[in-house]
Design a protein around this motif. Structure first.
Motif, PDB file in Angstrom:
ATOM      1  N   SER A  52      60.098   5.331 -50.769  1.00 17.90           N
ATOM      2  CA  SER A  52      61.507   5.680 -50.917  1.00 17.90           C
ATOM      3  C   SER A  52      62.178   5.984 -49.587  1.00 17.90           C
ATOM      4  O   SER A  52      63.398   5.881 -49.475  1.00 17.90           O
ATOM      5  CB  SER A  52      61.648   6.893 -51.848  1.00 17.90           C
ATOM      6  N   THR A  53      61.409   6.370 -48.570  1.00 20.58           N
ATOM      7  CA  THR A  53      61.998   6.728 -47.271  1.00 20.58           C
ATOM      8  C   THR A  53      61.532   5.835 -46.134  1.00 20.58           C
ATOM      9  O   THR A  53      62.076   5.922 -45.028  1.00 20.58           O
ATOM     10  CB  THR A  53      61.641   8.186 -46.916  1.00 20.58           C
ATOM     11  N   PHE A  54      60.552   4.977 -46.382  1.00 22.37           N
ATOM     12  CA  PHE A  54      59.953   4.215 -45.291  1.00 22.37           C
ATOM     13  C   PHE A  54      60.966   3.290 -44.621  1.00 22.37           C
ATOM     14  O   PHE A  54      60.914   3.065 -43.413  1.00 22.37           O
ATOM     15  CB  PHE A  54      58.768   3.393 -45.816  1.00 22.37           C
ATOM     16  N   PHE A  55      61.898   2.742 -45.402  1.00 22.45           N
ATOM     17  CA  PHE A  55      62.874   1.815 -44.848  1.00 22.45           C
ATOM     18  C   PHE A  55      64.256   2.453 -44.661  1.00 22.45           C
ATOM     19  O   PHE A  55      65.270   1.746 -44.632  1.00 22.45           O
ATOM     20  CB  PHE A  55      62.985   0.576 -45.739  1.00 22.45           C
ATOM     21  N   ASP A  56      64.268   3.791 -44.513  1.00 22.77           N
ATOM     22  CA  ASP A  56      65.507   4.479 -44.132  1.00 22.77           C
ATOM     23  C   ASP A  56      65.657   4.367 -42.621  1.00 22.77           C
ATOM     24  O   ASP A  56      65.146   5.195 -41.849  1.00 22.77           O
ATOM     25  CB  ASP A  56      65.465   5.953 -44.558  1.00 22.77           C
ATOM     26  N   LEU A  57      66.322   3.329 -42.170  1.00 21.02           N
ATOM     27  CA  LEU A  57      66.397   3.012 -40.753  1.00 21.02           C
ATOM     28  C   LEU A  57      67.686   3.550 -40.149  1.00 21.02           C
ATOM     29  O   LEU A  57      68.733   3.597 -40.804  1.00 21.02           O
ATOM     30  CB  LEU A  57      66.323   1.492 -40.540  1.00 21.02           C
ATOM     31  N   THR A  58      67.588   3.943 -38.873  1.00 19.20           N
ATOM     32  CA  THR A  58      68.728   4.496 -38.161  1.00 19.20           C
ATOM     33  C   THR A  58      68.585   4.202 -36.674  1.00 19.20           C
ATOM     34  O   THR A  58      67.463   4.029 -36.178  1.00 19.20           O
ATOM     35  CB  THR A  58      68.822   6.022 -38.375  1.00 19.20           C
ATOM     36  N   VAL A  59      69.703   4.134 -35.986  1.00 15.33           N
ATOM     37  CA  VAL A  59      69.690   3.941 -34.528  1.00 15.33           C
ATOM     38  C   VAL A  59      69.833   5.271 -33.807  1.00 15.33           C
ATOM     39  O   VAL A  59      70.106   5.301 -32.607  1.00 15.33           O
ATOM     40  CB  VAL A  59      70.813   2.969 -34.101  1.00 15.33           C
ATOM     41  N   GLY A  60      69.628   6.358 -34.539  1.00 16.01           N
ATOM     42  CA  GLY A  60      69.785   7.682 -33.941  1.00 16.01           C
ATOM     43  C   GLY A  60      68.836   7.934 -32.784  1.00 16.01           C
ATOM     44  O   GLY A  60      69.183   8.643 -31.828  1.00 16.01           O
ATOM     45  N   ASN A  61      67.623   7.381 -32.850  1.00 16.50           N
ATOM     46  CA  ASN A  61      66.675   7.581 -31.749  1.00 16.50           C
ATOM     47  C   ASN A  61      67.204   6.989 -30.444  1.00 16.50           C
ATOM     48  O   ASN A  61      67.054   7.598 -29.373  1.00 16.50           O
ATOM     49  CB  ASN A  61      65.329   6.937 -32.102  1.00 16.50           C
ATOM     50  N   PHE A  62      67.804   5.826 -30.520  1.00 11.55           N
ATOM     51  CA  PHE A  62      68.328   5.186 -29.311  1.00 11.55           C
ATOM     52  C   PHE A  62      69.560   5.933 -28.785  1.00 11.55           C
ATOM     53  O   PHE A  62      69.774   6.004 -27.574  1.00 11.55           O
ATOM     54  CB  PHE A  62      68.670   3.725 -29.592  1.00 11.55           C
ATOM     55  N   ARG A  63      70.372   6.480 -29.709  1.00 12.86           N
ATOM     56  CA  ARG A  63      71.510   7.279 -29.264  1.00 12.86           C
ATOM     57  C   ARG A  63      71.031   8.548 -28.559  1.00 12.86           C
ATOM     58  O   ARG A  63      71.554   8.940 -27.512  1.00 12.86           O
ATOM     59  CB  ARG A  63      72.386   7.657 -30.465  1.00 12.86           C
ATOM     60  N   ILE A  65      68.041   9.179 -27.192  1.00 15.18           N
ATOM     61  CA  ILE A  65      67.235   8.991 -25.984  1.00 15.18           C
ATOM     62  C   ILE A  65      68.109   8.675 -24.773  1.00 15.18           C
ATOM     63  O   ILE A  65      67.719   8.912 -23.628  1.00 15.18           O
ATOM     64  CB  ILE A  65      66.197   7.870 -26.201  1.00 15.18           C
ATOM     65  N   SER A  66      69.317   8.155 -25.024  1.00 10.40           N
ATOM     66  CA  SER A  66      70.222   7.887 -23.909  1.00 10.40           C
ATOM     67  C   SER A  66      70.826   9.160 -23.337  1.00 10.40           C
ATOM     68  O   SER A  66      71.388   9.139 -22.243  1.00 10.40           O
ATOM     69  CB  SER A  66      71.354   6.957 -24.372  1.00 10.40           C
ATOM     70  N   ALA A  67      70.667  10.266 -24.071  1.00  8.40           N
ATOM     71  CA  ALA A  67      71.251  11.529 -23.617  1.00  8.40           C
ATOM     72  C   ALA A  67      70.211  12.521 -23.121  1.00  8.40           C
ATOM     73  O   ALA A  67      70.570  13.556 -22.557  1.00  8.40           O
ATOM     74  CB  ALA A  67      72.051  12.173 -24.759  1.00  8.40           C
ATOM     75  N   VAL A  68      68.931  12.231 -23.317  1.00  6.57           N
ATOM     76  CA  VAL A  68      67.887  13.171 -22.898  1.00  6.57           C
ATOM     77  C   VAL A  68      66.873  12.438 -22.026  1.00  6.57           C
ATOM     78  O   VAL A  68      66.747  11.215 -22.076  1.00  6.57           O
ATOM     79  CB  VAL A  68      67.159  13.779 -24.120  1.00  6.57           C
ATOM     80  N   GLY A  69      66.178  13.214 -21.227  1.00  6.76           N
ATOM     81  CA  GLY A  69      65.072  12.682 -20.444  1.00  6.76           C
ATOM     82  C   GLY A  69      65.467  11.742 -19.321  1.00  6.76           C
ATOM     83  O   GLY A  69      64.626  11.125 -18.687  1.00  6.76           O
ATOM     84  N   ASN A 236      57.458  12.651 -19.408  1.00  8.72           N
ATOM     85  CA  ASN A 236      58.224  13.903 -19.417  1.00  8.72           C
ATOM     86  C   ASN A 236      58.927  14.114 -20.745  1.00  8.72           C
ATOM     87  O   ASN A 236      59.059  15.243 -21.221  1.00  8.72           O
ATOM     88  CB  ASN A 236      59.242  13.895 -18.277  1.00  8.72           C
ATOM     89  N   LEU A 237      59.382  13.014 -21.346  1.00 11.76           N
ATOM     90  CA  LEU A 237      60.025  13.118 -22.656  1.00 11.76           C
ATOM     91  C   LEU A 237      59.035  13.602 -23.703  1.00 11.76           C
ATOM     92  O   LEU A 237      59.360  14.412 -24.568  1.00 11.76           O
ATOM     93  CB  LEU A 237      60.593  11.762 -23.052  1.00 11.76           C
ATOM     94  N   ASP A 246      58.488  14.359 -30.442  1.00 11.87           N
ATOM     95  CA  ASP A 246      59.391  13.543 -31.241  1.00 11.87           C
ATOM     96  C   ASP A 246      58.921  12.094 -31.122  1.00 11.87           C
ATOM     97  O   ASP A 246      59.240  11.396 -30.149  1.00 11.87           O
ATOM     98  CB  ASP A 246      60.830  13.690 -30.745  1.00 11.87           C
ATOM     99  N   TYR A 247      58.160  11.642 -32.108  1.00 11.88           N
ATOM    100  CA  TYR A 247      57.602  10.311 -32.061  1.00 11.88           C
ATOM    101  C   TYR A 247      58.670   9.233 -32.207  1.00 11.88           C
ATOM    102  O   TYR A 247      58.481   8.102 -31.750  1.00 11.88           O
ATOM    103  CB  TYR A 247      56.541  10.149 -33.151  1.00 11.88           C
ATOM    104  N   GLY A 248      59.770   9.562 -32.832  1.00 14.57           N
ATOM    105  CA  GLY A 248      60.858   8.605 -32.930  1.00 14.57           C
ATOM    106  C   GLY A 248      61.440   8.274 -31.565  1.00 14.57           C
ATOM    107  O   GLY A 248      61.712   7.112 -31.253  1.00 14.57           O
ATOM    108  N   LEU A 249      61.633   9.302 -30.738  1.00 14.05           N
ATOM    109  CA  LEU A 249      62.134   9.080 -29.380  1.00 14.05           C
ATOM    110  C   LEU A 249      61.132   8.287 -28.551  1.00 14.05           C
ATOM    111  O   LEU A 249      61.505   7.397 -27.777  1.00 14.05           O
ATOM    112  CB  LEU A 249      62.439  10.418 -28.703  1.00 14.05           C
TER     113      LEU A 249
END
Length: 283
Positions: A52-63, A65-69, A236-237, A246-249
Motif C-alpha cells: 500500500s505504501t511501496f509505490f508512494d513516490l515523491t521528489v521530496g528527497n531531491f528537494r 538534498i539541494s538544501a542540505v549538505g 557528511n550527509l 536518512d536513507y532517502g537522502l
C-alpha cells in the motif's frame, strides 16, 4: 529456407533474447532500484515492505538534498575535478603514447616498463608523500591540486592505452604525411588523432569515472567544506544527524552521483569498447 538455416536463426534469436534479459537483470535492475528508492521517503524505506505504501513516490528527497549538505556545490566540484582530470590525462597520455608508440630512442623500453610498474602500486601506499609534496606546493585545499593528484594516478593506464593505439596505426600514413611536409605535431593533430580517438575516449572516460567516485584522496587533500567533492559530501550527509540516517537522502545522492557516469558511459561506449579491444589484441 532450409531446416538447418531455420534452426540456426531460431538459435540466434533465442541467444539474443537471453542476452537482453541478462543485461536487463544485471545492469538495468540495480539502476531502476536505486531510482525507485530515491523517490521513496525515509519512513517507507526503513519500514517493512508494504504494497500500500511501496509505490508512494515523491521528489521530496531531491528537494531536501539541494538544501542540505552542500550537495549542489559538491556536485559542481566533482564535475570540475573529474572533467579537468579527464582532459589533462587524455592530453598527457596522448603525447606520451605518441612518443612511445611512434619513436624509438634509447631507454624507451625501460621507461615504458617503469610506467607499467606503477600500475601495480596502489596510490594509498604513497598518499603520505603525495600529501607532503602538494602541501609544500600549497596545493592542498585546492581543486587544482586534486586534479593533479588524480591525473598522476590515472596517467600510467592512459599511457598504456595510447601507446597501444599509436602502435596499431600503419607507418605508411605517417610516412605519407612526412612526404607532404607535415611535422610531428601536425601529423599527430591532423593525421593520427582521428585514428586514435577510441583510445583517447577510453583514457578520458576511465580518468573521469575514477576521479568522480574517488573518496580517500579527496578526504585527505581537502578540509574546506566548500571544496568537498560529492563522495565526501555524501559521507557528511550520512553522519550529519547523530544516531539517525536518512536513507532517502542517501539514495537521492547516489542517483545524483550515478547520472553523469551513466550518461558519459553510454555516450562514449563504442569508443570505450574499441579502445579496450585494441589494447587487448595489439601490443
Amino acid at each position: 529456407m532450409t531446416e538447418r538455416s531455420r534452426t540456426e536463426q531460431n538459435t540466434k534469436i533465442f541467444l539474443y533474447v537471453v542476452a537482453a534479459v541478462l543485461s536487463l537483470v544485471v545492469f538495468v535492475t540495480p539502476l531502476a532500484w536505486a531510482l525507485l528508492r530515491s523517490l521513496q521517503s525515509n519512513a517507507v524505506i526503513t519500514a517493512a515492505p508494504d504494497r500500500s505504501t511501496f509505490f508512494d513516490l515523491t521528489v521530496g528527497n531531491f528537494r531536501h538534498i539541494s538544501a542540505v549538505g552542500n550537495i549542489p556545490r559538491a556536485t559542481l566540484n566533482s564535475l570540475i575535478v573529474s572533467a579537468g582530470t579527464a582532459a589533462l590525462t587524455a592530453l598527457l597520455a596522448t603525447a606520451a603514447g605518441y612518443g612511445f608508440g611512434r619513436f624509438r630512442f634509447r631507454g624507451s623500453g625501460v621507461a615504458f616498463g617503469l610506467i607499467l610498474v606503477t600500475l601495480m602500486i596502489p596510490f594509498q601506499a604513497i598518499l603520505t608523500p603525495l600529501f607532503l609534496e602538494l602541501n609544500a606546493m600549497r596545493l592542498t585545499d585546492n581543486l587544482l591540486g586534486l586534479v593533479l593528484f588524480y591525473t598522476t594516478v590515472n596517467l600510467p593506464f592512459g599511457v598504456f592505452v595510447m601507446r597501444t593505439a599509436f602502435a596499431s596505426v600503419p607507418n605508411e600514413l605517417e610516412d605519407a604525411a612526412n612526404v607532404d611536409g607535415a611535422g610531428p605535431v601536425r601529423t599527430l593533430t591532423r593525421v593520427l588523432r582521428p585514428l586514435v580517438l577510441p583510445g583517447m575516449a577510453t583514457t578520458a572516460l576511465y580518468a573521469f569515472l575514477a576521479s568522480w567516485t574517488e573518496f580517500l584522496g579527496a578526504l585527505t587533500f581537502l578540509t574546506k567544506q566548500e571544496l568537498y567533492t560529492l563522495p565526501v559530501a555524501l559521507l557528511n550527509l550520512q553522519q550529519g544527524a547523530y544516531g539517525s540516517i536518512d536513507y532517502g537522502l542517501l539514495a537521492a545522492g547516489a542517483v545524483i552521483a550515478m547520472v553523469p557516469c551513466v550518461v558519459l558511459f553510454v555516450a562514449l561506449q563504442r569508443y570505450y569498447v574499441a579502445g579496450l579491444s585494441a589494447g587487448a589484441v595489439k601490443g
